[in-house]
Enzyme design. Structure first.
Site, short mmCIF file in Angstrom:
data_model
loop_
_atom_site.label_atom_id
_atom_site.label_comp_id
_atom_site.label_asym_id
_atom_site.label_seq_id
_atom_site.Cartn_x
_atom_site.Cartn_y
_atom_site.Cartn_z
N LYS A 53 -1.06 3.32 -4.16
CA LYS A 53 -0.28 2.66 -3.12
C LYS A 53 -0.25 1.16 -3.42
O LYS A 53 -1.17 0.69 -4.08
CB LYS A 53 -0.87 2.90 -1.73
CG LYS A 53 -2.37 2.68 -1.57
CD LYS A 53 -3.01 1.38 -1.94
CE LYS A 53 -2.54 0.15 -1.25
NZ LYS A 53 -3.24 -1.08 -1.78
N TYR A 82 -2.38 0.09 5.03
CA TYR A 82 -3.37 1.04 5.58
C TYR A 82 -3.21 1.16 7.09
O TYR A 82 -3.35 2.25 7.65
CB TYR A 82 -4.80 0.59 5.24
CG TYR A 82 -5.14 0.80 3.79
CD1 TYR A 82 -5.61 2.03 3.35
CD2 TYR A 82 -4.99 -0.21 2.86
CE1 TYR A 82 -5.93 2.24 2.01
CE2 TYR A 82 -5.29 -0.02 1.53
CZ TYR A 82 -5.76 1.21 1.11
OH TYR A 82 -6.05 1.42 -0.21
P1 NAD Z 1 -6.32 -4.85 -11.45
O1 NAD Z 1 -5.66 -6.16 -11.59
O2 NAD Z 1 -7.81 -4.83 -11.36
O3 NAD Z 1 -5.91 -3.87 -12.63
C1 NAD Z 1 -4.59 -3.75 -13.07
C2 NAD Z 1 -4.57 -3.19 -14.49
O4 NAD Z 1 -3.22 -3.19 -14.93
C3 NAD Z 1 -5.38 -4.03 -15.48
O5 NAD Z 1 -6.05 -3.17 -16.36
C4 NAD Z 1 -4.30 -4.82 -16.22
O6 NAD Z 1 -4.67 -5.13 -17.55
C5 NAD Z 1 -3.16 -3.81 -16.21
N1 NAD Z 1 -1.85 -4.44 -16.38
C6 NAD Z 1 -0.88 -3.94 -17.16
N2 NAD Z 1 0.20 -4.72 -17.13
C7 NAD Z 1 -0.09 -5.76 -16.33
C8 NAD Z 1 0.64 -6.91 -15.91
N3 NAD Z 1 1.91 -7.13 -16.32
N4 NAD Z 1 0.04 -7.77 -15.08
C9 NAD Z 1 -1.21 -7.55 -14.63
N5 NAD Z 1 -1.95 -6.47 -15.00
C10 NAD Z 1 -1.40 -5.58 -15.85
O7 NAD Z 1 -5.67 -4.16 -10.17
P2 NAD Z 1 -6.27 -2.99 -9.29
O8 NAD Z 1 -7.03 -3.58 -8.16
O9 NAD Z 1 -6.96 -2.01 -10.15
O10 NAD Z 1 -4.93 -2.37 -8.65
C11 NAD Z 1 -4.11 -1.46 -9.38
C12 NAD Z 1 -3.29 -0.63 -8.38
O11 NAD Z 1 -4.17 0.07 -7.53
C13 NAD Z 1 -2.39 -1.44 -7.45
O12 NAD Z 1 -1.22 -0.74 -7.19
C14 NAD Z 1 -3.19 -1.56 -6.16
O13 NAD Z 1 -2.41 -1.71 -5.01
C15 NAD Z 1 -3.90 -0.24 -6.16
N6 NAD Z 1 -5.18 -0.31 -5.46
C16 NAD Z 1 -5.47 0.68 -4.59
C17 NAD Z 1 -6.69 0.68 -3.94
C18 NAD Z 1 -7.05 1.84 -3.06
O14 NAD Z 1 -8.03 1.72 -2.36
N7 NAD Z 1 -6.33 2.93 -3.11
C19 NAD Z 1 -7.59 -0.36 -4.13
C20 NAD Z 1 -7.27 -1.36 -5.05
C21 NAD Z 1 -6.06 -1.31 -5.71
#
Ligand code: NAD
Length: 433
Positions: A173, A258
């Site tokens: 999400k 949420y």
């Molecule tokens: P993050 O920034 O920690 O990780 C993102 C990943 O994508 C990294 O490995 C990064 O290298 C990669 N990536 C690839 N192309 C990229 C670009 N152009 N710019 C930036 N990063 C790039 O993010 P996250 O917290 O892991 O979030 C990822 C997804 O998960 C999002 O959609 C976020 O909304 C969702 N999320 C959901 C929850 C949940 O509880 N369900 C919690 C956190 C995040």
């Protein structure tokens, strides 16, 4: 060739022999460990699962049974796309508590990081792909589901590619950064005849499920007000969450979602009107492109008003309250990864009672992935399919529109209950009704 010992161990692990004929019985280990006591195994095996008889008095809660997971070869294989914080800190570890899902592939833009993670989780080199190589997933039968965990603006392309590679998709999400992208994702999965589920983990979390069940049963009386708050205080202004093109918005699509989704899921209704306001601290580099605080009120056909607020500039608070004519309920840390506490308040004779329900601790990421695994295996629509994500995208667009115009926005009337959801998980208490 397996030794007799290894063969017995294999049979035990694959469930082809009961504990009564276990290593202990066969090799006399119980006698060594328990002195002169006779080895008696209390476990019972029925239909390939193990259970134990009650150990406590009937006044006590029954203990948990062993998890009885599927043997690894029978579980549904998942490839995780994007190895960021959520993937490494929550999702990959959660496979350890899954019963039906297992990790079988990785997709990342960082080959060195992927090599390290692959070795930690025992993923073979040939099941590791760069983003550009996602089409090759088609040739890997061990991967049935692709779990997209990338920044929001990258969800659409990854979901489309995964579906075109013949894989079912679980997508983080918010589903996308706008309504059009969400529709494209649904269409791509429909054309490829693949399932699409949005990772609304709170709909698989046991306290949220229990509250939905009780609210829908009428236990709280006539529900008239909901109060949902999800706030956190962002750091680095250069991170992708602060860049509109990558995130789609600020606190609303990230954490306000949420409040929106949990309220809709609890009621099973769709809002008919929304009014919203947005406020961001001035001259704060974190909010050059995206908003900090969003406050919105949803009005539902039954008359329920839901007061929702999200923020990127306030100390963390993640609470959800449901107020009914007979009782009220609250989940502290409702939207967090763990640590939910569910309280019910109501009259008890001449006093006011506030009870805390103890539902035990279950990993919501594991429950969510197991749900997707069972949907794939049994060919069932996920509880939170793409349509559920699309509805939230439409509502978030209306929230932004209201904040921009300063006027309420009317929404299409949806009369069917749980209109955008699949059936509740078999093994979870999501309120039907
Ligand atoms: P993050 O920034 O920690 O990780 C993102 C990943 O994508 C990294 O490995 C990064 O290298 C990669 N990536 C690839 N192309 C990229 C670009 N152009 N710019 C930036 N990063 C790039 O993010 P996250 O917290 O892991 O979030 C990822 C997804 O998960 C999002 O959609 C976020 O909304 C969702 N999320 C959901 C929850 C949940 O509880 N369900 C919690 C956190 C995040």
């Amino acid at each position: 060739m397996l030794s007799d010992f290894d063969e017995k161990r294999r049979q035990l692990l694959t469930g082809s022999v009961g504990i009564a004929t276990s290593l202990y019985a066969t090799y006399g280990m119980a006698a060594t460990e328990a002195g002169s006591a006779t080895a008696v195994d209390e476990g019972e095996v029925a239909g390939g699962t193990v259970s134990f008889p009650a150990i406590d008095a009937p006044t006590e809660l029954p203990g948990n049974s062993p998890p009885n997971p599927d043997v690894p070869g029978q579980r549904v294989g998942f490839a995780v796309v994007g190895l960021g914080r959520l993937a490494l800190q929550n999702i990959l570890p959660a496979f350890g508590q899954c019963k039906h899902a297992r990790l079988t592939g990785l997709v990342s833009g960082d080959s060195e990081k992927m090599r390290v993670i692959a070795s930690q989780y025992g993923i073979p080199r040939e099941a590791c792909y760069s983003y550009k190589e996602m089409a090759r997933l088609r040739n890997n039968a061990a991967v049935q589901v692709v779990y997209v965990v990338l920044p929001n603006a990258l969800h659409r392309d990854a979901v489309v590619q995964a579906a075109q590679a013949g894989k079912h998709v679980l997508c983080e999400k918010p589903m996308a950064v706008n309504v059009d992208e969400a529709r494209e994702m649904i269409d791509a999965c429909r054309v490829a005849d693949r399932k699409l589920m949005i990772a609304y983990r709170c709909q698989y979390e046991v306290n949220n499920q229990e509250l939905a069940k009780r609210a829908r049963s009428g236990e709280l009386g006539d529900i008239q007000l909901i109060d949902a708050i999800n706030t956190q205080n962002q750091g680095d202004p250069t991170q992708w969450r602060q860049i509109k093109k990558l995130a789609g918005g600020g606190s609303l699509p990230d954490v306000g979602l949420y409040c929106l989704n949990t309220t809709r899921a609890l009621l099973g209704e769709e809002p008919i009107e929304v009014i919203a306001r947005i406020q961001s601290p001035e001259h704060d580099p974190r909010f050059k492109e995206v908003e900090a605080t969003v406050s919105f009120v949803l009005r539902f056909p039954s008359g329920v008003l839901a007061n929702c607020a999200s923020s990127y500039s306030l100390h963390e608070k993640r609470n959800f309250r449901v107020l009914g004519s007979k009782a009220s309920a609250e989940i502290a840390n409702a939207f967090g990864y763990e640590g939910q506490k569910l309280y019910l308040s109501r009259r008890d004779g001449e006093s006011e009672a506030r009870i805390e329900l103890n539902l035990g601790v279950k990993n919501q990421f594991s429950l969510e992935m197991d749900h997707m695994a069972l949907c794939v295996r049994n060919n069932v629509e996920p509880r939170t399919p793409g349509e559920e994500g699309l509805q939230d995208q439409m509502l978030m667009a209306a929230i932004y529109q209201s904040a921009e115009t300063g006027k309420p926005v009317s929404l299409p009337v949806v009369t069917r209950r749980d209109a955008f959801r699949g059936p509740p998980p078999d093994d979870g208490p999501v309120g039907g009704g």
